[in-house]
Motif scaffolding. Sequence first.
Motif, short mmCIF file in Angstrom:
data_model
loop_
_atom_site.label_atom_id
_atom_site.label_comp_id
_atom_site.label_asym_id
_atom_site.label_seq_id
_atom_site.Cartn_x
_atom_site.Cartn_y
_atom_site.Cartn_z
N TRP A 29 -64.96 12.95 -17.98
CA TRP A 29 -65.05 11.80 -17.09
C TRP A 29 -65.93 10.70 -17.69
O TRP A 29 -65.69 9.51 -17.45
N GLN A 30 -66.93 11.10 -18.44
CA GLN A 30 -67.75 10.10 -19.11
C GLN A 30 -66.93 9.31 -20.14
O GLN A 30 -67.03 8.08 -20.21
N GLN A 31 -66.14 10.03 -20.93
CA GLN A 31 -65.28 9.35 -21.90
C GLN A 31 -64.25 8.47 -21.20
O GLN A 31 -63.94 7.36 -21.66
N PRO A 36 -62.50 1.59 -20.50
CA PRO A 36 -62.39 0.13 -20.34
C PRO A 36 -63.33 -0.64 -21.26
O PRO A 36 -62.96 -1.69 -21.79
N LEU A 37 -64.54 -0.11 -21.46
CA LEU A 37 -65.49 -0.77 -22.35
C LEU A 37 -64.99 -0.75 -23.79
O LEU A 37 -65.12 -1.74 -24.53
N HIS A 38 -64.39 0.36 -24.20
CA HIS A 38 -63.84 0.45 -25.56
C HIS A 38 -62.67 -0.51 -25.74
O HIS A 38 -62.52 -1.13 -26.81
N ASP A 42 -62.57 -3.54 -28.45
CA ASP A 42 -61.50 -3.75 -29.43
C ASP A 42 -60.88 -5.14 -29.28
O ASP A 42 -60.51 -5.78 -30.28
N ALA A 43 -60.77 -5.61 -28.03
CA ALA A 43 -60.21 -6.94 -27.82
C ALA A 43 -61.15 -8.02 -28.37
O ALA A 43 -60.69 -9.02 -28.93
N VAL A 44 -62.44 -7.82 -28.22
CA VAL A 44 -63.40 -8.77 -28.77
C VAL A 44 -63.33 -8.80 -30.29
O VAL A 44 -63.49 -9.86 -30.91
N THR A 45 -63.06 -7.66 -30.90
CA THR A 45 -62.93 -7.61 -32.36
C THR A 45 -61.77 -8.48 -32.84
O THR A 45 -61.85 -9.14 -33.89
N PRO A 53 -68.49 -14.61 -25.22
CA PRO A 53 -69.46 -14.89 -24.15
C PRO A 53 -69.41 -13.87 -23.01
O PRO A 53 -70.46 -13.42 -22.53
N ASP A 54 -68.20 -13.51 -22.57
CA ASP A 54 -68.09 -12.53 -21.48
C ASP A 54 -68.57 -11.15 -21.92
O ASP A 54 -69.21 -10.43 -21.14
N TYR A 55 -68.28 -10.79 -23.15
CA TYR A 55 -68.72 -9.49 -23.65
C TYR A 55 -70.24 -9.42 -23.77
O TYR A 55 -70.85 -8.41 -23.43
#
Length: 318
Positions: A29-31, A36-38, A42-45, A53-55
């Motif tokens: 459940w932690q993973q 969503p954060l991962h 990846d989208a920020v990359t 800015p949002d990240y």
Amino acid sequence: NNNNNNNNNNSEEEEDKEAAAAIRNEQHWQQLALQPLHVFRDAVTEHTLELLPDYLQLLQQLLQAEDHVSPQHPTTTSSKSTTTIAPASWIGLSCLSTLCSNILQNKNNKSTEQQQTNRLQQQRDHWTIVSQLQDFILEQVCDDLATILEKSPQSEAASAVPWTFLSIFQILTVPTKPASSSSSSVLSSPQAQTLLNSGLFRQWLVWWSMSESSPDVRRAMEHNVLCLCASAPSLLGKYAWRYPGYAAQVTNPIAVKSSEQSETNGLDESNPHATLLLWNLLGVLLAKGSAKTATIKWRNGSKKPDEKPVRPAPSPTE
């Protein structure tokens, strides 16, 4: 009696299995909660300039998670809160370190795309991204990073802390202006003063003093500190030079010879002898700035032509 012993053993095995299953379920459940954060990372990359800015705002909330936690029993948790770090802060720190590493890798990788006609625009975008990261670190989360770095020696992940923070400190030494710009300093005086006032630079030197058993980590940290000191010699350079044992270590030829013979992990590609020379030049620069020439005034308003100016003796702290 044998039956009772067997029953006890079976019950203990069942409890162990249930405990192991509960741990696996919690890790799952932690993973799942971090997915969503991962995805955001990846989208920020891929679209750094648009989503950064949002990240960074999300990372700020994670790094400042301890400021919003109000313990139900302050009398019993106050001592623990001074040595422990909130899990959300660890997550924010890891994400910030990964982001800085990706930006540094994009800077060092010379792909064929960067050799096209849009290379200048890509360079400008890179300067903008690095500038936003530097402002975020120094203006928004500098105190939080210093707190995490101060509490980290008591954590279970202490061995990974220097490598995690290294990319964060390295991004602070990346120029955000062309080489021909009139401003040659990477960090401005207010930014360097922020590093000192927050205690982040001091904690970085404290971790350097604890890295004797890891020569690769120590050498990478020394190279990074040199770059920071070169950006603000009168502030960061003077502070590092006066830090107990630091100047003696970085200007020791024996230490340089040992670091030259040791294997490195590729993060520090500097020449040990060139680094030694730069540290000594920095020491000369600081000595010139601190040693003031005393002017001898005579009663008739003149001085003897053969009289040389007298330099005051340096204080022990210098």
